[in-house]
Scaffold this motif. Structure first.
Motif, PDB file in Angstrom:
ATOM      1  N   ASP A  32       0.831  -1.200   0.000  1.00 33.27           N
ATOM      2  CA  ASP A  32       0.000   0.000   0.000  1.00 33.27           C
ATOM      3  C   ASP A  32       0.870   1.256   0.000  1.00 33.27           C
ATOM      4  OD1 ASP A  32      -2.274  -1.616   0.201  1.00 33.27           O
ATOM      5  OD2 ASP A  32      -2.281  -1.509   2.397  1.00 33.27           O
ATOM      6  N   ARG A  33       1.904   1.246   0.835  1.00 31.57           N
ATOM      7  CA  ARG A  33       2.766   2.429   0.925  1.00 31.57           C
ATOM      8  C   ARG A  33       3.534   2.655  -0.366  1.00 31.57           C
ATOM      9  NH1 ARG A  33       3.367  -0.340   5.794  1.00 31.57           N
ATOM     10  NH2 ARG A  33       2.213   0.688   7.497  1.00 31.57           N
ATOM     11  N   ALA A  34       3.928   1.571  -1.019  1.00 31.28           N
ATOM     12  CA  ALA A  34       4.637   1.716  -2.291  1.00 31.28           C
ATOM     13  C   ALA A  34       3.741   2.327  -3.359  1.00 31.28           C
ATOM     14  CB  ALA A  34       5.158   0.349  -2.753  1.00 31.28           C
ATOM     15  N   TYR A  35       2.472   1.906  -3.391  1.00 31.79           N
ATOM     16  CA  TYR A  35       1.543   2.429  -4.395  1.00 31.79           C
ATOM     17  C   TYR A  35       1.069   3.852  -4.057  1.00 31.79           C
ATOM     18  CZ  TYR A  35       0.889  -2.130  -6.711  1.00 31.79           C
ATOM     19  OH  TYR A  35       1.069  -3.289  -7.424  1.00 31.79           O
ATOM     20  N   PHE A  36       0.711   4.087  -2.793  1.00 31.34           N
ATOM     21  CA  PHE A  36      -0.013   5.317  -2.457  1.00 31.34           C
ATOM     22  C   PHE A  36       0.583   6.113  -1.302  1.00 31.34           C
ATOM     23  CE2 PHE A  36      -3.127   2.178  -4.062  1.00 31.34           C
ATOM     24  CZ  PHE A  36      -3.468   2.818  -5.241  1.00 31.34           C
ATOM     25  N   GLY A  37       1.679   5.633  -0.717  1.00 29.26           N
ATOM     26  CA  GLY A  37       2.230   6.295   0.458  1.00 29.26           C
ATOM     27  C   GLY A  37       2.796   7.669   0.200  1.00 29.26           C
ATOM     28  N   ARG A  38       3.089   7.979  -1.055  1.00 23.37           N
ATOM     29  CA  ARG A  38       3.615   9.312  -1.381  1.00 23.37           C
ATOM     30  C   ARG A  38       2.518  10.260  -1.859  1.00 23.37           C
ATOM     31  NH1 ARG A  38       7.036   5.486  -3.329  1.00 23.37           N
ATOM     32  NH2 ARG A  38       9.160   5.447  -2.488  1.00 23.37           N
ATOM     33  N   ASP A  39       1.279   9.813  -1.754  1.00 23.43           N
ATOM     34  CA  ASP A  39       0.161  10.607  -2.248  1.00 23.43           C
ATOM     35  C   ASP A  39      -0.252  11.642  -1.196  1.00 23.43           C
ATOM     36  OD1 ASP A  39      -2.107  11.686  -3.315  1.00 23.43           O
ATOM     37  OD2 ASP A  39      -3.097   9.778  -3.733  1.00 23.43           O
ATOM     38  N   HIS A  40       0.191  12.873  -1.396  1.00 24.41           N
ATOM     39  CA  HIS A  40      -0.190  13.979  -0.505  1.00 24.41           C
ATOM     40  C   HIS A  40      -0.977  14.997  -1.320  1.00 24.41           C
ATOM     41  CE1 HIS A  40       2.386  12.244   2.543  1.00 24.41           C
ATOM     42  NE2 HIS A  40       3.391  12.246   1.695  1.00 24.41           N
ATOM     43  N   SER A  41      -2.038  14.526  -1.931  1.00 28.42           N
ATOM     44  CA  SER A  41      -2.755  15.360  -2.893  1.00 28.42           C
ATOM     45  C   SER A  41      -3.620  16.385  -2.197  1.00 28.42           C
ATOM     46  CB  SER A  41      -3.624  14.488  -3.808  1.00 28.42           C
ATOM     47  OG  SER A  41      -4.709  13.954  -3.097  1.00 28.42           O
ATOM     48  N   SER A  42      -3.998  17.389  -2.960  1.00 26.88           N
ATOM     49  CA  SER A  42      -4.936  18.412  -2.504  1.00 26.88           C
ATOM     50  C   SER A  42      -5.877  18.710  -3.663  1.00 26.88           C
ATOM     51  CB  SER A  42      -4.186  19.675  -2.078  1.00 26.88           C
ATOM     52  OG  SER A  42      -3.415  20.184  -3.157  1.00 26.88           O
ATOM     53  N   ASP A  43      -6.883  19.530  -3.421  1.00 26.02           N
ATOM     54  CA  ASP A  43      -7.796  19.915  -4.492  1.00 26.02           C
ATOM     55  C   ASP A  43      -7.014  20.516  -5.654  1.00 26.02           C
ATOM     56  OD1 ASP A  43      -9.804  19.153  -2.802  1.00 26.02           O
ATOM     57  OD2 ASP A  43     -10.596  21.153  -2.461  1.00 26.02           O
ATOM     58  N   GLN A  44      -7.520  20.281  -6.862  1.00 26.30           N
ATOM     59  CA  GLN A  44      -6.907  20.835  -8.065  1.00 26.30           C
ATOM     60  C   GLN A  44      -7.950  21.616  -8.853  1.00 26.30           C
ATOM     61  OE1 GLN A  44      -3.550  20.429  -8.786  1.00 26.30           O
ATOM     62  NE2 GLN A  44      -3.399  19.342  -6.829  1.00 26.30           N
ATOM     63  N   ILE A  45      -7.503  22.635  -9.556  1.00 22.43           N
ATOM     64  CA  ILE A  45      -8.370  23.425 -10.429  1.00 22.43           C
ATOM     65  C   ILE A  45      -7.986  23.158 -11.875  1.00 22.43           C
ATOM     66  CG2 ILE A  45      -9.086  25.745 -11.110  1.00 22.43           C
ATOM     67  CD1 ILE A  45     -10.120  24.985  -8.407  1.00 22.43           C
ATOM     68  N   GLY A  46      -8.979  22.963 -12.733  1.00 22.27           N
ATOM     69  CA  GLY A  46      -8.701  22.746 -14.150  1.00 22.27           C
ATOM     70  C   GLY A  46      -9.878  23.162 -14.995  1.00 22.27           C
ATOM     71  N   LEU A  47      -9.715  23.064 -16.304  1.00 27.96           N
ATOM     72  CA  LEU A  47     -10.787  23.364 -17.246  1.00 27.96           C
ATOM     73  C   LEU A  47     -11.284  22.076 -17.860  1.00 27.96           C
ATOM     74  CD1 LEU A  47      -9.461  26.532 -19.133  1.00 27.96           C
ATOM     75  CD2 LEU A  47     -11.220  26.432 -17.370  1.00 27.96           C
ATOM     76  N   ILE A  48     -12.601  21.880 -17.869  1.00 25.82           N
ATOM     77  CA  ILE A  48     -13.212  20.720 -18.493  1.00 25.82           C
ATOM     78  C   ILE A  48     -14.411  21.212 -19.290  1.00 25.82           C
ATOM     79  CG2 ILE A  48     -14.495  20.206 -16.362  1.00 25.82           C
ATOM     80  CD1 ILE A  48     -14.328  17.238 -17.149  1.00 25.82           C
ATOM     81  N   ASP A  49     -14.373  20.978 -20.594  1.00 23.94           N
ATOM     82  CA  ASP A  49     -15.419  21.502 -21.479  1.00 23.94           C
ATOM     83  C   ASP A  49     -15.617  23.008 -21.283  1.00 23.94           C
ATOM     84  OD1 ASP A  49     -15.958  19.276 -22.894  1.00 23.94           O
ATOM     85  OD2 ASP A  49     -17.929  18.884 -22.051  1.00 23.94           O
ATOM     86  N   ASN A  50     -14.490  23.743 -21.185  1.00 20.68           N
ATOM     87  CA  ASN A  50     -14.502  25.199 -20.999  1.00 20.68           C
ATOM     88  C   ASN A  50     -15.149  25.628 -19.689  1.00 20.68           C
ATOM     89  OD1 ASN A  50     -13.280  25.764 -23.569  1.00 20.68           O
ATOM     90  ND2 ASN A  50     -15.263  25.339 -24.527  1.00 20.68           N
ATOM     91  N   MET A  51     -15.290  24.709 -18.757  1.00 22.62           N
ATOM     92  CA  MET A  51     -15.826  25.017 -17.429  1.00 22.62           C
ATOM     93  C   MET A  51     -14.695  24.935 -16.419  1.00 22.62           C
ATOM     94  SD  MET A  51     -18.588  22.774 -15.203  1.00 22.62           S
ATOM     95  CE  MET A  51     -17.413  21.423 -14.912  1.00 22.62           C
ATOM     96  N   ARG A  52     -14.573  25.965 -15.579  1.00 21.69           N
ATOM     97  CA  ARG A  52     -13.602  25.911 -14.494  1.00 21.69           C
ATOM     98  C   ARG A  52     -14.115  24.915 -13.461  1.00 21.69           C
ATOM     99  NH1 ARG A  52      -9.670  29.143 -11.581  1.00 21.69           N
ATOM    100  NH2 ARG A  52      -9.985  28.941  -9.320  1.00 21.69           N
ATOM    101  N   ALA A  53     -13.334  23.881 -13.218  1.00 18.38           N
ATOM    102  CA  ALA A  53     -13.768  22.805 -12.331  1.00 18.38           C
ATOM    103  C   ALA A  53     -12.779  22.631 -11.193  1.00 18.38           C
ATOM    104  CB  ALA A  53     -13.902  21.494 -13.107  1.00 18.38           C
ATOM    105  N   VAL A  54     -13.293  22.212 -10.056  1.00 19.08           N
ATOM    106  CA  VAL A  54     -12.453  21.862  -8.920  1.00 19.08           C
ATOM    107  C   VAL A  54     -12.504  20.350  -8.752  1.00 19.08           C
ATOM    108  CG1 VAL A  54     -14.373  22.356  -7.320  1.00 19.08           C
ATOM    109  CG2 VAL A  54     -12.025  22.226  -6.458  1.00 19.08           C
TER     110      VAL A  54
END
Length: 338
Positions: A257-279
């Motif tokens: 588990d730690r090898a696959y996901f132990g470095r995952d310190h993610s947070s919310d991300q902002i991007g564009l999807i179909d010209n819509m600002r998405a979180v």
């Protein structure tokens, strides 16, 4: 008490490191994972639908096969892109799959998300209404589907039929009573959540939504759920609606588990999807006691009655069963979900 299921995107890849190397692999492994999840006590097996991609695309044969192999677990989609669907044929497929599973189908449908090709629905023979958009196309197909699911006759019988007809106008068969109440709309905005509530559909809210306030994802999603519930009440529906959210959650139980996901310190991300600002919502990966505190602070999970765990299906059935079991055993009870 929350219902806890899994959501698989059904990827396959022929690379040497993949355990899911073909369409055959992903179909058989999806059935096996649903069976394993039921044995572990999970409540739902849900599958994403994408076209023109090495992912699951035609849900009803898979759902029917799972229905025949299981007895208790809910079986669903998250979501079917209605821009690609013939709602008349879909009613027949859905009715058959629901009857095979003895009424366990939970169908998530939606306007859909960006696909692999440009206007792929045109290749399926569909086009937006005059002056309308592909979103209008998807919502219109959804409305027709909902109307047909009522099981009311609408087609004039042939006066010289091959087989005797019941009296009156004919409906599509097979009809599965109760399926209409088990349709969900995949919503990415407050407005479409309101639209779904007005039409008596349950709500599926995913790991992204329109960024409508600049607040953290889970705060915006929780507000979307409250907007949906208020619209449901205002519409005067008799039954209680259901609401699901999906999350990537991994309990770090061992070195793998730690090898696959132990470095995952993610947070919310902002991007564009179909010209819509998405979180886009964060992933969770930590030891169980840390996960409990992190998830306790997630406002949208607290608002929902159903949690779908997005699983890394390409890591194989055994590992994904371990992921599900870890949450059911070491996280859910501490949060009062079990």
């Amino acid at each position: 008490m929350k219902k806890i299921g899994f959501l698989s995107f059904g990827h396959w890849n022929a690379s040497r490191d993949s355990t899911v190397r073909s369409a055959r692999d992903v179909l058989h492994q999806s059935i096996d994972l649903a069976v394993a999840a039921e044995e572990l006590g999970a409540d739902g097996a849900y599958f994403r639908v994408h076209h023109f991609a090495q992912q699951l695309a035609s849900p009803f044969p898979l759902l029917a096969a799972i229905g025949a192999r299981t007895r208790r677990i809910e079986i669903g989609t998250g979501v079917i892109d209605m821009r690609y669907e013939n709602p008349f044929y879909m009613v027949e497929d859905a009715g058959a799959a629901d009857l095979i599973s003895d009424g366990r189908l939970q169908l998530g449908i939606s306007r859909g998300s960006p696909e692999q090709v440009i206007e792929g629905w045109r290749h399926f023979g569909y086009a937006p209404p005059e002056g309308g958009t592909d979103s209008d196309l998807g919502r219109r197909h959804g409305e027709v589907f909902l109307e047909l699911l009522k099981g009311e006759g609408f087609a004039r019988p042939n006066p010289r039929p091959m087989f005797p007809n019941p009296p009156g106008l004919l409906r599509l068969e097979p009809h599965s009573p109760g399926l209409r109440d088990r349709i969900w709309w995949g919503s990415a905005s407050n407005a479409t959540a309101t639209w779904a509530a007005q039409r008596g559909m349950n709500l599926q809210s995913s790991t992204l939504k329109a960024d409508e306030s600049g607040e953290p994802f889970h705060v915006q999603q929780a507000r979307q759920i409250r907007v949906f519930r208020q619209a449901w009440t205002d519409a005067g529906h008799a039954r209680e609606p259901r609401v699901s959210v999906s999350r990537s959650i991994f309990a770090l139980m061992n070195d793998r588990d730690r090898a696959y996901f132990g470095r995952d310190h993610s947070s919310d991300q902002i991007g564009l999807i179909d010209n819509m600002r998405a979180v886009f919502g964060r992933s969770y990966a930590a030891e169980p006691d840390v996960l409990v505190e992190q998830l306790r602070a997630d406002e949208a999970i607290a608002e929902a009655d159903t949690l779908l765990l997005t699983v890394p299906n390409m890591l194989g059935v055994d590992y994904n069963a371990h992921v599900i079991e870890s949450i059911l055993t070491h996280v859910a009870p501490a949060l009062g979900w079990r």
